[in-house]
Design an enzyme around this catalytic site. Structure first.
Site, short mmCIF file in Angstrom:
data_model
loop_
_atom_site.label_atom_id
_atom_site.label_comp_id
_atom_site.label_asym_id
_atom_site.label_seq_id
_atom_site.Cartn_x
_atom_site.Cartn_y
_atom_site.Cartn_z
N VAL B 96 -4.27 6.63 -3.42
CA VAL B 96 -3.29 7.01 -2.95
C VAL B 96 -4.28 8.34 -2.35
O VAL B 96 -3.33 9.10 -1.65
CB VAL B 96 -2.12 7.96 -3.95
CG1 VAL B 96 -3.32 8.62 -4.98
CG2 VAL B 96 -1.41 9.06 -4.34
N GLU B 173 3.92 6.41 -9.00
CA GLU B 173 3.63 6.33 -10.37
C GLU B 173 2.74 5.46 -10.51
O GLU B 173 1.19 4.67 -9.63
CB GLU B 173 4.80 5.20 -10.58
CG GLU B 173 4.93 4.01 -9.75
CD GLU B 173 4.20 2.79 -9.57
OE1 GLU B 173 3.60 2.55 -10.55
OE2 GLU B 173 3.95 2.59 -8.26
N GLY B 315 1.22 0.73 -5.84
CA GLY B 315 1.86 1.63 -5.56
C GLY B 315 0.98 2.96 -5.76
O GLY B 315 0.96 2.65 -4.82
N GLU B 316 1.33 4.16 -7.26
CA GLU B 316 0.94 4.93 -6.71
C GLU B 316 1.58 5.97 -5.72
O GLU B 316 0.65 7.09 -5.36
CB GLU B 316 -0.64 4.98 -6.32
CG GLU B 316 -1.90 4.40 -7.16
CD GLU B 316 -2.57 4.31 -6.47
OE1 GLU B 316 -2.84 4.79 -6.27
OE2 GLU B 316 -3.97 3.55 -7.14
N GLY B 317 2.49 5.36 -4.80
CA GLY B 317 2.99 5.74 -3.59
C GLY B 317 2.12 5.58 -2.69
O GLY B 317 2.71 5.90 -1.39
#
Lengths: 348, 348
Positions: B96, B173, B315-317
């Protein structure tokens, strides 16, 4: 320069393996960045270096030229728009300029065959071959001398750019009517029928589509005779801009420089380039899938999976620029992320 | 703050029409930038301004939290990885961080429920609700007070960011095990069976998948009883981080700020947010289609078409960041390209 290309090397296999191995050590579940992982590994292998370097000078070379076939009424726009758009590119007002700015790329405009009386700067016209091209439904696009000169121009452009530090190349194009020769080249090299390759281009109506399909049918009859000979094919059914683009894409591979391919017109040039220099396509990735139906044939023939599918059909290199930030992310993720060991993160 | 959200306005309809009209005047064939045109029009309508402003402060808020369900062996990674990854985010070594840097975004990490003894900075823990969550296959994730506090935290975070100048928001997230509550929430709100929502998460094997499917089945039995009540659903089958994310996404809409949605966990929060604040989804675009099977259900339910499909599942954005440059291009193309009239280019 001749129209013969040297043997094309493949991106470095050992670096490819090292990059795949490095991906497994980075702080993320293995494979969780999907296509971005494959793209980063490819860039690394092209550079022969793992971790890969971030791109220092991504570069769009925009090949402009007019097409004699527009006399048969195949486009929604008048041919004068080609020259007007060249001025727009130079003023920075076109989509390619704005998107290049976002993606961190610079744009070079080259007039290979624009049919204009306007005075263009010397750096734009230095590689000009002629004005427009023959109407390919009834005559050759270029003479033998012109096609040779266009191929030499494309090779020289790739060399100039790589020597100037470009480490990622994009070919863009501008030319009213250019999806017509592109459709003919793709049909000739993929063994397709006219109806499978004729799209709406800039947005033509049904009547114009019929004229375009007729032009493609007639041009394809001439092109099929020479489809086993890429230089003759460019002479018969190409144009100066498409011939130069094909040579540019092949020479990028000679110079071991990765390329993001744009849409259908660049795709037609790429199909010819792979004939000129077999294996060149290993140095390319398809940025997107165009709306133009012939583009799918290109992607299939070259065995390339598009990164994006956004219903783009503008050309200029805009589709390739749309994917460039993803390629930059893929490269920098592989180069800059922490490993499990460095970050003290437990592996699964 | 209460858990009641005000009426959500729609992006401005008059600006939407003005932006569509402006696209027809720009120097390109109408519609030729496909999805990028729609995205630019949407940003313009969200801003209530045509031409739209380029994003000045795109911002990722990364919601971290642990999940009690990991005790049932549903993940390929140990729960301690959540806290380790928070340290990695703060050190700038995660995907991210690298992708945000390429996309021109900044990242804020917020610990809502990380189960760690490590000392985290005050700015990270300021909104912390608790450590981990209840094991949702047998007990509620949160108490009534905790779910209310998590929702208040999410709203406060959106307010803080918008007040701080953020003009494009991304929820990211991190939480080992978080695709399990996400699957339960999505199944509960889409009326799906466990087998349709249980994916491989970080990359689990068949035995772990069976345990995860069992956990989802049991949790779903508890969740279905409250599926008509979004706050109760978050308390029963969510977590502090997911509840805060849902409130964050709803509050972004209250604050008329566009959002790029990431993958399946953010998607679960988004489904709940649309229940909390009907119409909020008009302020969101789906950045990508995740590998996780439940994500397709989210996109269908919210009637969102993903921009990218790159087999991402980190994930993580990161999926949202992958699409951010395209949104920036879409915005700047609409704002900065020349018109036919200005550039002296003939229209078709």
């Amino acid at each position: 320069m001749s129209t013969e290309f040297p043997h094309i090397p493949t991106p470095d296999a050992a670096t490819h393996r090292a990059a795949e191995a490095r991906h497994l050590e980075l702080t993320k579940p293995p494979g969780s960045l999907g296509r971005l992982e494959e793209l980063g590994v490819w860039v690394s292998a092209c550079q022969g270096q793992c971790p890969p370097r971030p791109f220092a000078r991504p570069r769009v070379v925009l090949f402009a030229g007019d097409h004699g076939i527009t006399a048969q009424g195949v486009s929604a726009f008048p041919a004068e728009v080609t020259g007007q758009m060249v001025a727009n590119f130079l003023a920075g007002g076109a989509a390619v300029n704005v998107m290049a700015s976002v993606a961190g790329a610079t744009v070079r405009v080259v007039d290979l065959g624009v049919d204009t009386d306007a005075e263009l700067p010397e750096h734009v016209t230095a590689h000009k071959i002629r004005r427009s091209s023959g109407s390919i439904d009834r005559e050759d696009a270029l003479t033998d001398a012109e096609v040779d000169a266009a191929i030499a121009a494309g090779r020289a452009l790739a060399d100039e750019e790589v020597d100037g530090g470009a480490d990622l190349l994009i070919a863009g194009e501008m030319g009213i009517g250019n999806t017509t020769p592109a459709a003919v080249l793709i049909a000739a090299l993929s063994g397709s029928e006219p109806v499978a390759v004729v799209g709406r281009g800039t947005g033509i109506d049904d009547q114009t589509w019929m004229r375009k399909a007729t032009a493609v049918r007639d041009a394809l009859r001439r092109a099929r005779r020479v489809s086993a000979h890429p230089v003759a094919l460019l002479r018969t059914a190409g144009s100066a801009d498409i011939a130069a683009m094909a040579a540019f894409l092949a020479q990028a591979a000679v110079r071991k420089t990765p390329v993001l391919l744009d849409g259908v017109v660049v795709g037609a040039a790429a199909l010819v380039a792979e004939e000129l220099a077999p294996g060149a396509s290993e140095w390319w990735r398809a940025a997107h899938k165009s709306v133009e139906p012939a583009h799918a044939l290109v992607l299939e023939q070259l065995n390339l999976t598009p990164i994006l599918d956004l219903d783009l059909r503008l050309g200029e290199g805009t589709g390739a620029l749309a994917a460039l930030p993803l390629l930059s992310m893929a490269t920098r993720v592989l180069g800059e992320m922490s490993t499990f060991a460095d970050a003290g993160v437990s592996e699964g």
